[in-house]
Design a protein around this motif. Structure first.
Motif, PDB file in Angstrom:
ATOM      1  N   TRP A   1       0.747  -1.254   0.162  1.00  0.00           N
ATOM      2  CA  TRP A   1       0.131   0.032   0.110  1.00  0.00           C
ATOM      3  C   TRP A   1       0.907   1.384   0.091  1.00  0.00           C
ATOM      4  N   ASN A   2       0.442   2.276  -0.729  1.00  0.00           N
ATOM      5  CA  ASN A   2       0.851   3.889  -0.560  1.00  0.00           C
ATOM      6  C   ASN A   2      -0.332   4.651  -0.505  1.00  0.00           C
ATOM      7  N   LYS A   3      -0.355   5.621   0.094  1.00  0.00           N
ATOM      8  CA  LYS A   3      -1.366   6.504   0.107  1.00  0.00           C
ATOM      9  C   LYS A   3      -1.848   7.028  -1.073  1.00  0.00           C
ATOM     10  N   TYR A   4      -1.029   7.238  -2.169  1.00  0.00           N
ATOM     11  CA  TYR A   4      -1.399   7.640  -3.477  1.00  0.00           C
ATOM     12  C   TYR A   4      -2.066   6.568  -4.291  1.00  0.00           C
ATOM     13  N   GLY A   5      -1.228   5.446  -4.350  1.00  0.00           N
ATOM     14  CA  GLY A   5      -1.477   4.555  -5.474  1.00  0.00           C
ATOM     15  C   GLY A   5      -2.353   3.360  -4.733  1.00  0.00           C
ATOM     16  N   GLY A   6      -2.696   3.344  -3.298  1.00  0.00           N
ATOM     17  CA  GLY A   6      -3.626   2.225  -2.959  1.00  0.00           C
ATOM     18  C   GLY A   6      -2.844   0.935  -2.769  1.00  0.00           C
ATOM     19  N   TRP A   7      -3.334  -0.048  -3.089  1.00  0.00           N
ATOM     20  CA  TRP A   7      -2.715  -1.439  -3.381  1.00  0.00           C
ATOM     21  C   TRP A   7      -1.988  -1.230  -4.544  1.00  0.00           C
ATOM     22  N   ARG A   8      -0.762  -1.427  -4.732  1.00  0.00           N
ATOM     23  CA  ARG A   8       0.155  -1.337  -6.023  1.00  0.00           C
ATOM     24  C   ARG A   8       1.153  -2.153  -6.004  1.00  0.00           C
ATOM     25  N   ILE A   9       1.661  -2.685  -7.188  1.00  0.00           N
ATOM     26  CA  ILE A   9       2.780  -3.555  -7.668  1.00  0.00           C
ATOM     27  C   ILE A   9       3.948  -2.852  -8.402  1.00  0.00           C
ATOM     28  N   GLY A  10       4.983  -2.945  -8.073  1.00  0.00           N
ATOM     29  CA  GLY A  10       6.200  -2.414  -9.134  1.00  0.00           C
ATOM     30  C   GLY A  10       7.073  -3.511  -9.492  1.00  0.00           C
ATOM     31  N   ILE A  11       7.158  -3.553 -10.857  1.00  0.00           N
ATOM     32  CA  ILE A  11       7.879  -4.612 -11.432  1.00  0.00           C
ATOM     33  C   ILE A  11       9.078  -4.245 -12.258  1.00  0.00           C
TER      34      ILE A  11
ATOM     35  N   ILE B   1      13.431  -0.753 -16.643  1.00  0.00           N
ATOM     36  CA  ILE B   1      12.537   0.118 -16.466  1.00  0.00           C
ATOM     37  C   ILE B   1      11.618  -0.357 -15.487  1.00  0.00           C
ATOM     38  N   TYR B   2      10.964   0.506 -14.487  1.00  0.00           N
ATOM     39  CA  TYR B   2       9.961   0.019 -13.429  1.00  0.00           C
ATOM     40  C   TYR B   2       8.724   0.263 -13.798  1.00  0.00           C
ATOM     41  N   HIS B   3       8.121  -0.694 -13.583  1.00  0.00           N
ATOM     42  CA  HIS B   3       6.445  -0.641 -14.197  1.00  0.00           C
ATOM     43  C   HIS B   3       5.649  -0.518 -12.917  1.00  0.00           C
ATOM     44  N   TYR B   4       4.962   0.573 -12.677  1.00  0.00           N
ATOM     45  CA  TYR B   4       3.994   0.702 -11.616  1.00  0.00           C
ATOM     46  C   TYR B   4       2.389   0.672 -11.958  1.00  0.00           C
ATOM     47  N   TYR B   5       1.865  -0.513 -11.181  1.00  0.00           N
ATOM     48  CA  TYR B   5       0.547  -0.774 -11.275  1.00  0.00           C
ATOM     49  C   TYR B   5      -0.313  -0.340 -10.161  1.00  0.00           C
ATOM     50  N   ALA B   6      -1.267   0.909 -10.130  1.00  0.00           N
ATOM     51  CA  ALA B   6      -1.677   1.174  -9.056  1.00  0.00           C
ATOM     52  C   ALA B   6      -3.360   1.118  -8.906  1.00  0.00           C
ATOM     53  N   HIS B   7      -3.893   1.402  -7.722  1.00  0.00           N
ATOM     54  CA  HIS B   7      -5.206   1.469  -7.426  1.00  0.00           C
ATOM     55  C   HIS B   7      -5.836  -0.020  -7.587  1.00  0.00           C
ATOM     56  N   LEU B   8      -5.207  -1.148  -7.350  1.00  0.00           N
ATOM     57  CA  LEU B   8      -5.776  -2.496  -7.483  1.00  0.00           C
ATOM     58  C   LEU B   8      -6.777  -2.779  -6.300  1.00  0.00           C
TER      59      LEU B   8
ATOM     60  N   LEU C   1      -7.037   1.451 -13.663  1.00  0.00           N
ATOM     61  CA  LEU C   1      -5.384   1.125 -13.529  1.00  0.00           C
ATOM     62  C   LEU C   1      -4.575   2.281 -13.839  1.00  0.00           C
ATOM     63  N   HIS C   2      -3.843   2.848 -12.872  1.00  0.00           N
ATOM     64  CA  HIS C   2      -3.005   3.722 -13.133  1.00  0.00           C
ATOM     65  C   HIS C   2      -1.624   2.888 -13.403  1.00  0.00           C
ATOM     66  N   TYR C   3      -0.902   3.162 -14.959  1.00  0.00           N
ATOM     67  CA  TYR C   3      -0.083   2.685 -15.015  1.00  0.00           C
ATOM     68  C   TYR C   3       1.045   3.455 -15.363  1.00  0.00           C
ATOM     69  N   GLY C   4       2.378   3.333 -14.657  1.00  0.00           N
ATOM     70  CA  GLY C   4       3.426   4.148 -14.902  1.00  0.00           C
ATOM     71  C   GLY C   4       4.638   3.601 -15.379  1.00  0.00           C
ATOM     72  N   MET C   5       5.537   4.291 -16.074  1.00  0.00           N
ATOM     73  CA  MET C   5       6.803   3.572 -16.341  1.00  0.00           C
ATOM     74  C   MET C   5       8.043   4.448 -15.866  1.00  0.00           C
ATOM     75  N   TYR C   6       8.964   3.896 -15.328  1.00  0.00           N
ATOM     76  CA  TYR C   6      10.445   4.869 -14.688  1.00  0.00           C
ATOM     77  C   TYR C   6      11.591   4.360 -15.185  1.00  0.00           C
ATOM     78  N   ARG C   7      12.454   5.069 -15.836  1.00  0.00           N
ATOM     79  CA  ARG C   7      13.744   4.643 -16.410  1.00  0.00           C
ATOM     80  C   ARG C   7      14.893   5.047 -15.253  1.00  0.00           C
ATOM     81  N   ASP C   8      15.726   4.008 -15.253  1.00  0.00           N
ATOM     82  CA  ASP C   8      16.654   4.201 -14.155  1.00  0.00           C
ATOM     83  C   ASP C   8      18.142   4.403 -15.170  1.00  0.00           C
ATOM     84  N   ASN C   9      18.889   5.393 -14.695  1.00  0.00           N
ATOM     85  CA  ASN C   9      20.008   5.751 -15.409  1.00  0.00           C
ATOM     86  C   ASN C   9      21.462   5.254 -14.535  1.00  0.00           C
ATOM     87  N   GLY C  10      21.138   4.718 -13.889  1.00  0.00           N
ATOM     88  CA  GLY C  10      22.398   4.270 -12.758  1.00  0.00           C
ATOM     89  C   GLY C  10      22.525   5.307 -11.662  1.00  0.00           C
ATOM     90  N   TYR C  11      21.868   6.626 -11.618  1.00  0.00           N
ATOM     91  CA  TYR C  11      22.061   7.530 -10.357  1.00  0.00           C
ATOM     92  C   TYR C  11      20.628   7.679  -9.964  1.00  0.00           C
TER      93      TYR C  11
END
Length: 335
Positions: free
Chosen positions: A236-246, A252-259, A299-309
């Motif tokens: 849980w987080n207060k914005y996304g509710g029940w969520r999973i991050g893969i 790339i981090y895939h964020y699935y929220a409001h489940l 479903l709130h679906y987000g994508m986040y890229r990591d650049n090593g920093y």
């Protein structure tokens, strides 16, 4: 022990020497042929150093993602994406930054090694680069903890270690490099709708932008993994509710929220494939744990890229449209 390794290395150099491929020749290869060439390299270096191939593949994949995310890092020309700067390879005080002689590189404190037995330590040679990495890692040991320590010493960042470790677990489970498939996050036989909502203003919890795409559907519509990857977070987080991050193999981090809930058996560190059900559409979030119904189910679906920093969000809408079109094409082919 050291003598036996030298003998094994010499035998492999004689009988399994892999021909160098130019950038132009690489462009003519199919993805399957490229995966085969990479696996040959990983297996060869695994034999010499005992560093598991899936860890070598994981580091290579992580650094391939970095090359896409860091603007001043060149695209790899060969099959291996592991990057060493000229100074790191040849030695900080080496007057010849293009030095390929192993002895002088060693004398100036460089890391470059000869991996293919040709007497040169060439920063543009796939085997030399991969062997240099593996030789470094084997200095820490061969179990999971040893390898993670070696990775931390290389990257000096906990998140980088976690990402590489996750990649390694994915490769170990599926035992192949051919893991580029994707899936649309909802089955096509359910009613859903979405448009590009990335960057829209959001007010709850303070002024912020919408870092994703909302896909509206009914309660409990199955939510699916869009890529091969490892579950980094669940809860849980207060914005996304029940969520999973893969985290996928592009870093790339895939964020699935409001489940409304999670699929049975999906836990942190679970390894998933495209199309695996991970949870169900709902309206959770915007409050303390268990808060539901403050907005229509989606479903709130987000994508986040990591650049090593650091990580940053980017618009997932083009990817969603691409995966949706591919899903419809595949369905038509089956009829």
């Amino acid at each position: 022990m050291r003598l036996s390794k030298v003998i094994v290395l010499a035998i492999i150099f004689v009988f399994v020497s892999l021909p160098l491929v130019t950038a132009a020749e690489k462009e003519e290869l199919t993805n399957e042929q490229i995966y085969e060439k990479r696996m040959d390299l990983f297996k060869k270096v695994e034999t010499v150093t005992n560093v598991p191939w899936h860890y070598l593949a994981a580091v290579d994949t992580y650094e391939r993602g970095l090359r896409r995310a860091i603007k001043d890092r060149p695209k790899e020309e060969g099959f291996i994406s592991i990057y060493y700067s000229e100074e790191e390879w040849a030695g900080k005080f080496n007057p010849n930054k293009q030095d390929t002689h192993p002895l002088s590189i060693q004398m100036f404190g460089g890391v470059g090694l000869d991996g293919d037995g040709d007497g040169l330590a060439d920063r543009s040679n796939d085997e030399d680069v991969l062997y240099t990495l593996a030789h470094y890692l084997e200095g820490f040991g061969f179990n999971e903890d040893d390898l993670r320590i070696g990775l931390w010493e290389k990257y000096k960042r906990d998140q980088s270690v976690r990402i590489v470790h996750g990649h390694a677990q994915v490769y170990k489970k599926f035992d192949t490099l051919d893991l580029d498939d994707h899936a649309f996050p909802m089955p096509l036989n359910y009613n859903y709708s979405y448009k590009n909502t990335w960057g829209d203003r959001r007010g709850w919890g303070g002024r912020r932008i919408h870092e994703g795409t909302d896909i509206f559907a009914g309660y409990n519509v199955p939510i699916r993994a869009t890529a091969y990857g490892r579950v980094e977070i669940k809860g849980w987080n207060k914005y996304g509710g029940w969520r999973i991050g893969i985290r996928d193999l592009d870093n790339i981090y895939h964020y699935y929220a409001h489940l409304s809930g999670f699929e049975k058996g999906i836990e942190e560190n679970s390894i998933v494939a495209p199309g695996d059900v991970i949870g169900y559409c709902g309206s959770s979030g915007y409050g303390k744990p268990g808060t539901q119904g403050k907005f229509p189910p989606h479903l709130h679906y987000g994508m986040y890229r990591d650049n090593g920093y650091t990580e940053w969000s980017f618009d997932p809408y083009p990817s969603l449209k691409q995966w949706e079109r591919k899903a419809y094409q595949d369905r038509r082919k089956k009829k």
